[in-house]
Design an enzyme around this catalytic site. Structure first.
Site, PDB file in Angstrom:
ATOM      1  N   LYS A   7       0.844  -1.200   0.000  1.00  0.00           N
ATOM      2  CA  LYS A   7       0.000   0.000   0.000  1.00  0.00           C
ATOM      3  C   LYS A   7       0.880   1.252   0.000  1.00  0.00           C
ATOM      4  CE  LYS A   7      -3.644   1.912   3.026  1.00  0.00           C
ATOM      5  NZ  LYS A   7      -4.400   1.633   4.259  1.00  0.00           N
ATOM      6  N   SER A  46      -9.100   1.795   2.944  1.00  0.00           N
ATOM      7  CA  SER A  46      -8.171   2.565   2.143  1.00  0.00           C
ATOM      8  C   SER A  46      -7.140   1.691   1.415  1.00  0.00           C
ATOM      9  CB  SER A  46      -7.442   3.567   3.036  1.00  0.00           C
ATOM     10  OG  SER A  46      -6.760   2.896   4.089  1.00  0.00           O
ATOM     11  N   SER A  71      -9.987  -0.819   6.754  1.00  0.00           N
ATOM     12  CA  SER A  71      -9.223  -0.544   5.525  1.00  0.00           C
ATOM     13  C   SER A  71      -8.496  -1.750   4.937  1.00  0.00           C
ATOM     14  CB  SER A  71      -8.214   0.574   5.768  1.00  0.00           C
ATOM     15  OG  SER A  71      -8.879   1.791   5.902  1.00  0.00           O
TER      16      SER A  71
END
Length: 467
Positions: free
Chosen positions: A66, A141, A165
Site C-alpha cells: 500500500k 483505504s 481498511s
C-alpha cells in the site's frame, strides 16, 4: 520455475491488467527483476532448502505494498497532492521484515486520500476499479492492494486498517485480509500514522488470495510481537464455540444487509453445523447498533495522558497551510480543490463532533462496556460470524450517499479484536461475497484456522472474468 520467470510473469500480468484497474500506482520492475536474478544465483549456490526456508520464508515471492507505507525509492503520498514529490528514503518496519524474509516488492498500490475513506480515489493517482466490475469500487483505504491481489497481479500484500481498511477491500475484491489483535504488528513507517488514542485502533496486517498465506505473513510482519499470539496452538474446529449475528440491529446510519450476504452467512452456519457437528449460537449484541457512533467518539477521544486526537484537517495540510473544509468545499464545487469530496466532508463532520463532548463521553464508555461484553462472549475458544459490510461492492461514488456503512468493520478496531475477512464465492452479479470472523484478543489463531476451513468449503478466491 526460476524466480526470474515468476517475477516476469507477474510483471507481465500487471502490464496487462493495470491499465484497466489502476491499482499499481508506481512500479519497481527493473529492481524486482534484478532481485529475482540474485535469488536464482543464491539458489544455484545451493545453501540447502532447510536453511533457506528457515532464513527466507518468502524467498523470491512477488509482493505489493500500500502506497501509504514507506518502500525505499517509491512515492509515499497517501493520495495527498501536496505530498506528490515525497519519495521514501527507508522501508516501513513490516516492509523491511518482508524484504528480509526474501519477498520482492513489485510496486506500491493506490489508497484513498489520507487513508480515511472507503473508495480508493485521489487527486494524485485517480481512481482504482474493481477487477470483477470496473464500474465498482475496490474499497479503501487499502483498495489498490485488494484489487491487485484479486486480479492476480501479486501474491501477497501489505495493508493497514483503522476502520476496515484491510477488510473492506478484501471483501469487495474476494480475497483474504486479516486485522490482527491490536499492538502485535508495528505500524511505523506509514503516513498518516496514528497518534494518541488512535495508536490502539490502527492495525497493520496481511492481505492475500490464499488463506494459508495469512499466518506465515503475520509471523514475519509481527516479528518478536508474534509471541503474544498462540499461532503454534493446534486448533480443533469442533471445539470452537461459534456465534453468529446477521446484522447490527438496524442502525439508522447504515444500509440494511443485502439478501445475498445474509444467504452466504446462512450457508456458512449450515455447513459448520452439518459438517463439524457444532451448534452455532445466534446472538444479539444490542450495542452493535451504535457501532458508527462508538467508533467516531472513540476515534476523537483523548488518550490516557490527555492528549487530543490529531485533527484530520491538520493532516490534510501536512505541515503546510491550514485547510478550511468549508472553503475547500466551495473550491471543490467549481473544480478547484486539490482534495477529494470525502476528505472535505470528513473535515466538516470533525468540527461537528467537537460540539457534543457529553454525548461523546457516554459513547466512549459504551464502547468500553461493549469490549468487555465481546471478550466475555468469545472467551478463549469463541468465533463470531458477522457481515463484512452491509452491501456487496458498490458502484463508484455511491459510498458518499451511505458514508457510514464502514461501521460493520470499524467497530472491531476500537474493540481491539482480531478479525479475518474470508471470501465466500460470488453473488448473482458476479461480485464477491464474504464474512468476518472475529475472536477475543490474542486469539488470531482461531479466525485464521476457520478461514482456512471455509476456503476449502466455499472455494476461496475466484479469478475475475472466469464466470
Amino acid at each position: 520455475v526460476t524466480c526470474i520467470e515468476v517475477v516476469e510473469a507477474y510483471v507481465e500480468r500487471i502490464k496487462e491488467v493495470n491499465p484497466l484497474i489502476n491499482a499499481v500506482v508506481k512500479d519497481r520492475f527493473e529492481e524486482a527483476l534484478q532481485e529475482a536474478r540474485q535469488v536464482d544465483k543464491l539458489l544455484s549456490e545451493g545453501p540447502g532448502d532447510d536453511y533457506l526456508e528457515e532464513k527466507f520464508p518468502f524467498l523470491g515471492v512477488p509482493i505489493t505494498v500500500k502506497e501509504a507505507f514507506s518502500l525505499h525509492g517509491m512515492p509515499n503520498t497517501s493520495g495527498l497532492v501536496n505530498r506528490r514529490n515525497v519519495i521514501a528514503t527507508s522501508d516501513a518496519t513490516v516492509v523491511s521484515r518482508l524484504k528480509q524474509a526474501g519477498a520482492i516488492p513489485l510496486g506500491v498500490t493506490n489508497c484513498s486520500e489520507l487513508c480515511m475513506w472507503y473508495e480508493s480515489s485521489n487527486r494524485v493517482y485517480g481512481r482504482t476499479n474493481n477487477p470483477y466490475d470496473l464500474q465498482r469500487i475496490v474499497g479503501g483505504s487499502s483498495g489498490g492492494e485488494g484489487g491487485v491481489l484479486a486480479a492476480a497481479c501479486s501474491v501477497i500484500g501489505v495493508g493497514s486498517d483503522i476502520g476496515g481498511s484491510i477488510r473492506m477491500p478484501a471483501f469487495f475484491n474476494g480475497v483474504f485480509g486479516h486485522k490482527p489483535t491490536t499492538g502485535v504488528v508495528p505500524n511505523d513507517g506509514q503516513f498518516p500514522n496514528a497518534r494518541g488514542v488512535r495508536t490502539s485502533f490502527l492495525c497493520t496486517g496481511p492481505m492475500c488470495r490464499y488463506a494459508e498465506d495469512l499466518e506465515p505473513m503475520l509471523r514475519v510482519m509481527a516479528g518478536p510481537g508474534v509471541n503474544k499470539l498462540k499461532l503454534n496452538e493446534k486448533v480443533l474446529l469442533e471445539k470452537i464455540k461459534f456465534h453468529c449475528m446477521d446484522h447490527d440491529g438496524g442502525s439508522i446510519f447504515v444500509s440494511p444487509v443485502d439478501k445475498e450476504i445474509l444467504q452466504a452467512q446462512k450457508k456458512v452456519v449450515e455447513h459448520l453445523e452439518g459438517e463439524l457437528g457444532v451448534q452455532v449460537q445466534h446472538v444479539t449484541i444490542h450495542k452493535m447498533k451504535y457501532s458508527f457512533q462508538i467508533w467516531s467518539a472513540m476515534m476523537s477521544s483523548k488518550d490516557s495522558d490527555g492528549q487530543e486526537a490529531q485533527l484530520f484537517t491538520d493532516l490534510l495540510g501536512d505541515h503546510g497551510k491550514p485547510v478550511w473544509p468549508l472553503w475547500e468545499l466551495m473550491k471543490w464545487l467549481v473544480g478547484m480543490s486539490s482534495h477529494t469530496l470525502p476528505a472535505i466532508a470528513l473535515g466538516l463532520t470533525e468540527k461537528l463532533m467537537k460540539l457534543n463532548p457529553g454525548g461523546n463521553a457516554k459513547l466512549v464508555s459504551m464502547g468500553k462496556s461493549l469490549q468487555e461484553e465481546m471478550e466475555a462472549l468469545l472467551g478463549p475458544d469463541g468465533v463470531l460470524l458477522y457481515p463484512s459490510h452491509p452491501t456487496i461492492a458498490p458502484r463508484h461514488h455511491s459510498p458518499i450517499c451511505m458514508p457510514f456503512n464502514f461501521a460493520y468493520t470499524a467497530i472491531f478496531n476500537v474493540l481491539g479484536l482480531p478479525v479475518t475477512q474470508c471470501p465466500l464465492g460470488l453473488s448473482s452479479e458476479g461480485l464477491p461475497l464474504g464474512i468476518q470472523l472475529v475472536a477475543a484478543s490474542y486469539n488470531d489463531h482461531l479466525t485464521l484456522a476457520v478461514a482456512r476451513y471455509l476456503e476449502k468449503a466455499f472455494g476461496g478466491w475466484v479469478l475475475p472474468g472466469k464466470v
